[in-house]
Design an enzyme around this catalytic site. Structure first.
Site, short mmCIF file in Angstrom:
data_model
loop_
_atom_site.label_atom_id
_atom_site.label_comp_id
_atom_site.label_asym_id
_atom_site.label_seq_id
_atom_site.Cartn_x
_atom_site.Cartn_y
_atom_site.Cartn_z
N LEU A 354 0.83 -1.20 0.00
CA LEU A 354 0.00 0.00 0.00
C LEU A 354 0.86 1.25 0.00
CD1 LEU A 354 -2.71 -0.90 2.65
CD2 LEU A 354 -3.09 -0.52 0.22
N GLY A 357 6.68 4.05 4.24
CA GLY A 357 6.92 5.30 4.95
C GLY A 357 8.25 5.26 5.65
N GLY A 358 8.47 6.26 6.46
CA GLY A 358 9.73 6.34 7.16
C GLY A 358 9.95 5.17 8.09
N PHE A 359 8.88 4.61 8.59
CA PHE A 359 9.04 3.56 9.57
C PHE A 359 8.96 2.15 8.98
CE2 PHE A 359 7.51 7.02 12.35
CZ PHE A 359 8.63 7.10 13.14
N GLY A 360 8.49 2.05 7.77
CA GLY A 360 8.42 0.71 7.20
C GLY A 360 7.37 0.61 6.11
N LYS A 377 1.67 -3.12 8.89
CA LYS A 377 2.87 -2.30 8.78
C LYS A 377 4.05 -3.08 9.34
CE LYS A 377 4.29 2.33 9.07
NZ LYS A 377 3.73 3.62 8.83
N ASP A 473 3.47 12.72 15.29
CA ASP A 473 3.72 12.76 13.85
C ASP A 473 2.42 13.05 13.09
OD1 ASP A 473 5.35 12.77 11.69
OD2 ASP A 473 5.66 10.62 11.59
#
Ligand SMILES: *[C@@H]1O[C@H](CO)[C@@H](O)[C@H](O)[C@H]1NC(C)=O
Ligand SMILES: *[C@@H]1O[C@H](CO)[C@@H](O)[C@H](O)[C@H]1NC(C)=O
Ligand SMILES: *[C@@H]1O[C@H](CO)[C@@H](O)[C@H](O)[C@H]1NC(C)=O
Ligand SMILES: *[C@@H]1O[C@H](CO)[C@@H](O)[C@H](O)[C@H]1NC(C)=O
Ligand SMILES: *[C@@H]1O[C@H](CO)[C@@H](O)[C@H](O)[C@H]1NC(C)=O
Ligand SMILES: *[C@@H]1O[C@H](CO)[C@@H](O)[C@H](O)[C@H]1NC(C)=O
Length: 678
Positions: A354, A357-360, A377, A473
């Site tokens: 999908l 992002g910065g985290f995964g 995620k 965030d």
């Protein structure tokens, strides 16, 4: 005549005596052979066990228990005199039912004007205070906390400390649990939640205005050097008549807080406790029945399973390996099987991706049996320590329910990887719609509904739940749209993972450039007002259809807030509105409200920003927005915010220089994981 006078005199004397007896107060007591005789006043989940232990918290989670000596204690000669000296000692034990490490909250010795302390789920306040009265000087509460939980919102140094609290859960003074042993006075650590009994001494000298708190293991005797020593005059805190007792709160894990013995004295040393007759703590470990019948049975079964499973099992095992540690048992319903998530996402195939992002990376999936649509995620993380605390928070956060928050269904942990399972949001993230006008333009009504929804979600996080949750965030890519185009906040608390872990390469400032409040840079602390700052950037983003910082703009980098600000200064704020909206396609007053509110939230002074409650009222129209000039907004103030941010960042944090990026006047420094989201 004479007889009548004598009669009245006797009657008056009798009344005085009776009155005195009724309001009797004690100056000392000692309980070291069980609390059966103590007649303590208990409330909440505090109980006396059959053998006389005072159990402040039973197996009920997230509740409070209090126990007070039944009669008040006189602490002063007159109501405005100075407080007497006093001393107390008690023996306690904290037993978590999940091995040793997970426990919650802790307990406190307390002196309070009433026996009626806050009850229920005020997480983080040890049953001493609640959200409304914490820190208020009218509390008149003195407490010594034995705290086994590092609260995000109070300034706890760790999850194993002793502190002196005065009217406030933020301790006046705190130290990690331990004691100075023997003649050499060497400091030894103690673990409060080890389950072992320990003794505490609290002493106050009314002349020197000195407080000592000392802790030691049960058999060690009283150390000569106290753990905490503080000069503080308790006279304004203690009223003439006060109650003494204990307060405790259980958190999300079953934890029993016990008091085994207690003595107290005004104006003198507390009597020694005789350890030989203390009530016994329940035995630890599984009951014997389990050992004799259960264990062999389980052994037999597991041998059978291994034999039968054979090679096939071993191979599957390797593919779907995940570790289940003892502390995770409590999270049963929130844990997903890796195997199921693997099946749901078709083996994490790229076609199911999908976004990243910065985290995964985030994958779409459908749960095999329930057919529930989910988004998974995958977050990788090196620190196991951080992981564990983070999972505790995730599970806690997962219980939040609000129509403007993306439901977090649970998690799965596999080696250094964490998989977070969210409900699937069919319309994706807001930034995709905002920045792809060729496909679909959100009209103003839809945008305004989304803004109001996100405000309501953030208000819930800040003020509506049992704990204050700072999102950290807030931005358009973290706002997801459900089937009815309602805005829902996702990904909260994720940044927290990187706070728990230790990552020497980066600082603790986590968030996204362009949404980070200047004081967040300087202090490294995320607060509800730094969330409001980010929400301001989000408002401008939705109103203008532009990112907070547009690095690829035709004539150099554009800072959105400055553009809106200069439009406002020239009295034509509506010029900043998203060009894709068409000229008459919007309610002018609403657009103006949103843009002005965006500026107000972007104020460099955190105290000048409104809170989420006020923001909700402005958006609903139930409170008029203050005039910007009135609140001291000036271009100098805005610029100052950026300038300061830059200087301090470069001084106090060491970002990896290869990825650092600075621009002429507005200098933001980022590293690759700080710029998340897209
Ligand atoms: C215990 O306390 C209750 C109420 O606080 C009182 O009525 C009772 O007499 C007390 N009993 C003893 C033995 O002190
Ligand atoms: C804990 O104590 C409270 C109050 O006495 C009681 O209602 C509750 O059932 C107890 N919980 C357990 C698990 O024993
Ligand atoms: C308290 O102190 C004030 C002066 O500081 C005095 O007038 C008053 O009588 C005192 N009250 C009591 C109850 O001692
Ligand atoms: C402190 O408590 C008092 C009495 O409950 C209340 O009137 C006052 O507003 C509180 N002060 C603050 C700052 O909350
Ligand atoms: C006590 O604990 C602290 C923090 O956990 C640690 O840094 C320190 O080395 C420990 N000291 C001893 C003597 O074990
Ligand atoms: C506190 O501890 C210090 C150091 O041992 C001692 O000198 C002092 O008398 C103690 N004060 C009280 C109130 O116990």
């Amino acid at each position: 005549m004479e007889a009548a006078t004598i009669f009245w005199a006797i009657l008056v004397a009798a009344c005085v005596l009776v009155g005195f007896a009724a309001s009797s107060s004690d100056t000392e007591f000692r309980y070291d052979d069980g609390f059966q005789s103590a007649n303590l006043s208990l409330d909440g989940i505090a109980e006396l066990t059959k053998n006389g232990l005072l159990m402040l918290t039973n197996d009920t989670q997230k509740d409070t228990g209090h126990a007070f000596h039944p009669n008040p204690i006189i602490f002063k000669k007159s109501s405005n005199g100075s407080a007497f000296s006093f001393a107390t000692t008690f023996i306690f034990a904290i037993r978590s039912q999940f091995k040793t490490d997970l426990s919650a909250e802790g307990l406190a010795f307390v002196i309070a004007p009433t026996k009626d302390l806050p009850r229920g789920i005020w997480i983080g306040f040890l049953g001493l205070f609640d959200k409304t009265n914490n820190g208020n000087a009218t509390n008149h509460i003195f407490a010594v906390e034995l705290d086994t939980f590092q609260n995000l919102n109070s300034r706890d140094i760790n999850d194993n400390h002793v502190g002196i609290d005065i009217n406030d859960i933020n301790s006046e003074k705190q130290e990690p649990a331990g004691y100075f042993a023997g003649k050499d006075g060497l400091f030894r650590n103690l673990t409060l939640k080890s389950g072992k009994p320990m003794q505490v001494w609290v002493e106050y000298d009314g002349n020197k205005k000195e407080i000592n708190v000392t802790l030691a293991p049960l058999k060690a005797g009283k150390p000569t050097i106290p753990l905490l020593n503080m000069i503080y005059d308790l006279s304004p805190i203690l009223k003439q008549s006060m109650y003494v007792g204990f307060s405790s709160a259980s958190g999300p894990f079953k934890t029993n807080h016990y008091v085994l013995g207690w003595s107290f004295k005004v104006n003198g040393e507390a009597q020694n406790l005789d350890h030989s007759h203390l009530p016994k703590l329940p035995r630890l470990g599984p009951p014997p029945k389990f050992l004799t019948i259960g264990l062999p049975l389980i052994c037999l079964l597991s041998i059978l399973t291994v034999v039968l499973g054979g090679i096939y099992y071993a191979r599957r095992q390797r593919k779907f390996a995940e570790v289940l540690e003892d502390w995770e048992v409590a999270y049963g319903p929130h844990r997903f099987k890796y195997k199921d998530l693997y099946a749901a996402t078709k083996g994490f195939r790229d076609t199911e991706l999908l976004g990243a992002g910065g985290f995964g990376k985030v994958y779409k999936g459908v749960m095999p049996t329930s057919k529930l649509a989910i988004a998974v995620k995958r977050v990788s993380h090196e620190s196991r320590q951080g992981m564990r605390e983070f999972v505790a928070e995730i599970v806690s956060i997962g219980r939040m329910r609000h129509r403007n928050i993306v439901p977090l269904l649970g998690y799965c942990r596999r080696q250094c990887e964490l998989l977070l399972v969210y409900e699937y949001m069919p319309n994706g993230s807001l930034d995709r719609l905002l920045y792809n006008p060729q496909k679909f333009v959100l009209n103003w009504n839809q945008r305004f509904q989304i803004i109001k929804g996100v405000a309501s979600g953030l208000f819930y996080l800040h003020q509506g739940w049992e704990q204050v949750v700072v999102h950290r965030d807030v931005k358009s890519s973290n706002v997801l749209l459900d089937g009815e185009l309602n805005g829902r906040l996702g990904d909260f608390g994720l940044a927290r993972l990187y706070d728990h872990g230790t990552n020497p390469q980066t600082t603790h400032v986590v968030g996204t450039v362009g949404y980070l409040a200047p004081e967040h840079y300087r202090t490294g602390k995320a607060t509800t007002s730094s969330d409001v700052y980010a929400f301001g950037a989000f408002l401008l983003e939705v109103g203008c259809g532009k990112r907070p910082i547009e690095p690829q703009a035709p004539n150099g980098e554009v800072i959105l807030v400055d553009r809106v600000f200069s439009c406002w200064k020239e009295g034509r704020i509506l010029q900043a509105v998203d060009q894709n909206l068409g000229t008459n396609d919007f309610a002018k007053d609403e657009v103006e409200l949103v843009l002005k509110l965006g500026l107000l939230c972007s104020h460099s002074e955190p105290t000048a920003r409104p809170n989420m409650h006020q923001i909700m009222q402005y958006l609903e129209g139930s409170l008029p927005l203050p005039e910007l000039s009135v609140v001291g907004m000036s271009p100098g103030g805005l610029e100052c915010a950026y300038g300061k941010g830059f200087e301090d960042v470069s001084m106090s944090y060491s970002f990896p220089s290869s990825t650092a990026r600075a621009s002429s006047q507005y200098s933001y420094v980022a590293d690759s994981f700080l710029t998340g989201g897209r």
